[in-house]
Design an enzyme around this catalytic site. Structure first.
Site, PDB file in Angstrom:
ATOM      1  CB  SER A 165       1.971  -6.423   2.246  1.00  7.62           C
ATOM      2  OG  SER A 165       1.877  -7.244   1.108  1.00  7.62           O
ATOM      3  CG  HIS A 191       3.170  -4.500  -0.891  1.00  5.07           C
ATOM      4  ND1 HIS A 191       3.776  -5.445  -0.102  1.00  5.07           N
ATOM      5  CD2 HIS A 191       4.040  -3.460  -0.961  1.00  5.07           C
ATOM      6  CE1 HIS A 191       4.963  -4.998   0.291  1.00  5.07           C
ATOM      7  NE2 HIS A 191       5.140  -3.791  -0.209  1.00  5.07           N
ATOM      8  CG  ASP A 288       8.631  -3.400   1.011  1.00  3.38           C
ATOM      9  OD1 ASP A 288       9.769  -2.874   0.963  1.00  3.38           O
ATOM     10  OD2 ASP A 288       7.618  -2.861   0.546  1.00  3.38           O
TER      11      ASP A 288
END
EC number: 3.1.1.61
Length: 344
Positions: A165, A191, A288
């Site tokens: 991310s 992401h 995540d």
């Protein structure tokens, strides 16, 4: 009461400066200490006001945001969050800014992304709060040496899955560009906005011995020496049919507020490859990927997390370490050779 995070807003539009200042000041942890209309004014305000975080528009007269960022990172590095338009040009400029050391980005408000204005506010403020804790330049100082590998084709590991991310666009690039061309298939969930995932894959392809592409169609047979990037608006899932591995795109709802989600990808890898895969979790905020990585470990896969020192944001790797999902913890510059040693 803890000290507020001091933010300097840099944007040539007075309307947007006012809107963004109002959004940031609505967060009790944040405070706008100044607003500059161009990089020259910003330079003086940085010296005088010493902000903790800068929000920086990419498109400005006199000097664009990317050029200003380049100068800033050389002379006075501090956490910068870019403000981007969701266009092809905006994507290229934003990826260049992330390469130069910007921590993150958020889109300019539009009818599409401000229909949910509360969601937009919380996105902006979360990114600014997180940027204040980021290790600026962590990626820059960690360029790995090119790894060497032998006998990849006979390795028991048939796939590498990478999740990332914030700070990940550069971490993934550093990792992939140091890998040799002979690798098992690699799948990547980063992401990123849908408009940005294609240009991100193209930049990776240009800097790597591997062939890198964005996954755009519903179902693709995975090939060795190739890496596949999830598009910015769909989950990437891996499955096996006969002896062949495939990736397919899944349009189900966001998981952990993310689509694509690293947990979804890792979970599918755990199910379809059991112990014949390697999972890697890189820099990023949030959690995540931690649960999906735990599933991979429980199925016998090898799992590795980036270490805190080399992360721009030690969020996702921390979550993976804390829940016991990560078997190994490695600095970014040691990861390429570590993977090659596993494959050999």
């Amino acid at each position: 009461m803890s000290k507020k995070i001091k933010v300097l807003v840099v944007d040539d539009s007075p309307v947007f400066r006012a809107l963004l200042s109002e959004i940031i000041n609505s967060d009790p942890q944040l405070e706008v200490i100044g607003a500059a209309e161009d990089p020259y004014q910003a330079r003086e305000m940085i010296k005088a006001l010493k902000p903790d975080v800068l929000t920086l528009d990419i498109e400005m007269p006199k000097m664009n945001g990317v050029q200003f960022l380049k100068n800033l990172m050389r002379l006075h590095p501090l956490p910068v969050v870019m403000i981007s338009t969701l266009t092809q040009h905006g994507a290229d400029a934003t990826l260049m800014a992330l390469e130069l050391g910007a921590v993150d980005y958020f889109p300019k408000p539009s009818v599409a992304n401000t229909a949910d204005m509360l969601g937009y506010r919380s996105l902006v403020n979360e990114k600014i709060r997180m940027a204040a804790q980021a290790q600026v330049g962590a990626n820059q100082s960690m360029s790995p040496a090119v790894a060497s590998s032998s006998a990849v084709s006979t390795s028991q590991y048939q796939l590498i899955a990478i999740g990332a991310s914030t700070g990940g666009t550069e971490a993934v690039k550093h990792l992939l560009s140091a890998l040799p061309a002979s690798m098992p298939p690699i799948v990547i969930t980063q992401h990123i906005s849908a408009m940005f995932s294609g240009p991100f894959a193209s930049r990776l392809d240009a800097s790597c011995a591997l062939s890198v592409s964005e996954l755009t169609q519903g179902e693709v047979a995975l090939k060795t020496n190739h890496a596949y990037v999830a598009p910015g608006d769909k989950h990437l899932m891996v499955f096996r049919r006969g002896g062949q591995l495939y990736a397919h795109l899944d349009d189900s709802p966001a998981v952990n507020r993310h689509k694509p989600s690293v947990d979804v990808m890792f979970g599918s890898v755990a199910e379809s490859l059991k112990g014949k895969a390697i999972g890697v979790i890189l820099t990023g905020m949030g959690k995540d990927g931690a649960q999906g990585m735990l599933q991979m470990k429980q199925q016998g896969a090898i799992t590795v997390a980036q270490d805190e020192q080399s992360c721009v944001v030690y969020g996702m790797p921390r979550a993976a370490v804390e829940c016991g999902a990560a078997m190994h913890i490695k600095p970014l510059n040691k990861l390429p050779q570590f993977l090659c040693d596993l494959l050999s």
